[in-house]
Design a protein around this motif. Structure first.
Motif, short mmCIF file in Angstrom:
data_model
loop_
_atom_site.label_atom_id
_atom_site.label_comp_id
_atom_site.label_asym_id
_atom_site.label_seq_id
_atom_site.Cartn_x
_atom_site.Cartn_y
_atom_site.Cartn_z
N LEU A 58 -4.45 -5.16 2.99
CA LEU A 58 -4.20 -5.88 4.24
C LEU A 58 -3.45 -7.18 4.00
O LEU A 58 -2.56 -7.54 4.78
CB LEU A 58 -5.51 -6.13 4.98
CG LEU A 58 -6.19 -4.88 5.53
CD1 LEU A 58 -7.57 -5.21 6.06
CD2 LEU A 58 -5.35 -4.23 6.62
N ASP A 59 -3.76 -7.88 2.92
CA ASP A 59 -3.02 -9.10 2.58
C ASP A 59 -1.56 -8.78 2.29
O ASP A 59 -0.65 -9.47 2.76
CB ASP A 59 -3.64 -9.80 1.36
CG ASP A 59 -4.96 -10.47 1.67
OD1 ASP A 59 -5.28 -10.64 2.87
OD2 ASP A 59 -5.68 -10.80 0.72
N TRP A 60 -1.33 -7.72 1.50
CA TRP A 60 0.04 -7.31 1.18
C TRP A 60 0.80 -6.95 2.46
O TRP A 60 1.95 -7.36 2.65
CB TRP A 60 0.02 -6.12 0.21
CG TRP A 60 1.39 -5.58 -0.05
CD1 TRP A 60 2.27 -6.00 -0.99
CD2 TRP A 60 2.05 -4.54 0.68
NE1 TRP A 60 3.44 -5.28 -0.90
CE2 TRP A 60 3.32 -4.38 0.12
CE3 TRP A 60 1.68 -3.72 1.75
CZ2 TRP A 60 4.23 -3.44 0.60
CZ3 TRP A 60 2.59 -2.79 2.23
CH2 TRP A 60 3.85 -2.66 1.65
N ALA A 61 0.17 -6.19 3.33
CA ALA A 61 0.82 -5.77 4.58
C ALA A 61 1.17 -6.98 5.43
O ALA A 61 2.27 -7.06 6.00
CB ALA A 61 -0.09 -4.81 5.35
N GLY A 62 0.27 -7.95 5.52
CA GLY A 62 0.54 -9.15 6.29
C GLY A 62 1.72 -9.94 5.73
O GLY A 62 2.58 -10.42 6.48
N THR A 67 1.96 -3.42 9.57
CA THR A 67 0.61 -3.20 10.07
C THR A 67 0.09 -1.87 9.54
O THR A 67 0.87 -0.95 9.28
CB THR A 67 0.56 -3.18 11.61
OG1 THR A 67 1.45 -2.16 12.09
CG2 THR A 67 0.97 -4.52 12.20
N ILE A 68 -1.22 -1.79 9.38
CA ILE A 68 -1.86 -0.55 8.97
C ILE A 68 -2.42 0.07 10.25
O ILE A 68 -3.18 -0.56 10.97
CB ILE A 68 -3.01 -0.83 7.98
CG1 ILE A 68 -2.53 -1.67 6.79
CG2 ILE A 68 -3.66 0.47 7.53
CD1 ILE A 68 -1.53 -1.01 5.90
N ILE A 89 -10.76 -1.67 9.23
CA ILE A 89 -9.68 -2.51 8.74
C ILE A 89 -9.14 -3.43 9.82
O ILE A 89 -8.39 -4.34 9.52
CB ILE A 89 -8.53 -1.68 8.13
CG1 ILE A 89 -7.95 -0.71 9.13
CG2 ILE A 89 -8.97 -0.99 6.87
CD1 ILE A 89 -6.71 0.00 8.63
N ASP A 90 -9.50 -3.20 11.06
CA ASP A 90 -8.99 -4.07 12.11
C ASP A 90 -10.10 -4.67 12.97
O ASP A 90 -9.86 -5.13 14.07
CB ASP A 90 -7.98 -3.33 12.97
CG ASP A 90 -8.60 -2.18 13.75
OD1 ASP A 90 -9.79 -1.90 13.57
OD2 ASP A 90 -7.87 -1.56 14.53
N GLN A 91 -11.31 -4.65 12.49
CA GLN A 91 -12.47 -5.26 13.14
C GLN A 91 -12.81 -4.64 14.50
O GLN A 91 -13.60 -5.19 15.23
CB GLN A 91 -12.25 -6.77 13.33
CG GLN A 91 -11.88 -7.51 12.07
CD GLN A 91 -12.88 -7.30 10.94
OE1 GLN A 91 -14.07 -7.23 11.17
NE2 GLN A 91 -12.37 -7.19 9.74
N SER A 92 -12.21 -3.51 14.83
CA SER A 92 -12.53 -2.93 16.14
C SER A 92 -13.24 -1.59 16.02
O SER A 92 -14.27 -1.38 16.63
CB SER A 92 -11.27 -2.78 16.98
OG SER A 92 -10.38 -1.89 16.36
N LYS A 93 -12.69 -0.70 15.26
CA LYS A 93 -13.22 0.66 15.19
C LYS A 93 -13.40 1.05 13.73
O LYS A 93 -12.50 0.85 12.91
CB LYS A 93 -12.22 1.60 15.86
CG LYS A 93 -12.65 3.04 15.91
CD LYS A 93 -11.59 3.86 16.61
CE LYS A 93 -11.82 5.32 16.31
NZ LYS A 93 -10.74 6.16 16.76
N PRO A 94 -14.56 1.60 13.37
CA PRO A 94 -14.76 2.02 11.97
C PRO A 94 -13.79 3.13 11.58
O PRO A 94 -13.35 3.92 12.41
CB PRO A 94 -16.19 2.54 11.93
CG PRO A 94 -16.81 2.14 13.21
CD PRO A 94 -15.72 1.84 14.19
#
Length: 100
Positions: A58-62, A67-68, A89-94
């Motif tokens: 996620l750091d690399w993508a940012g 976006t993933i 990975i996006d704090q919304s859905k597992p």
């Protein structure tokens, strides 16, 4: 319409340019194996290193303004143990857990 970034869909050069753009993801200090194929990436890691590796990705993508897509990201667990809590990975859905 004028394109400010990217390459035209279906171009001959597009896949090569994309590969050059994302090729440095393998240089991240992943704890495990990284496999790239076209626009797919597979991380093969032990359970203890899963969160560490996801954070690296996620750091690399940012940093690369990518976006993933969480809805297309799957988690495959080998063995009988299940994660203690859902992994997202996006704090919304597992992430969806797949068996095969």
């Amino acid at each position: 319409m004028r394109t400010l970034a990217g390459v035209p869909q279906g171009s001959r050069l597009g896949p090569q340019l994309f590969n050059l753009y994302i090729n440095d993801v393998k240089d991240c200090a992943f704890r495990g194996k990284v496999y790239l194929y076209a626009d797919d990436l597979a991380l093969v890691v032990g359970r203890r290193n899963l969160e560490f590796n996801l954070n690296l990705l996620l750091d690399w993508a940012g940093r690369n303004k990518l976006t993933i897509n969480a809805s297309e990201t799957k988690l495959m667990l080998l063995g009988a143990e299940q994660p203690a809590c859902p992994i997202s990975i996006d704090q919304s859905k597992p992430l969806e857990i797949v068996r095969e």
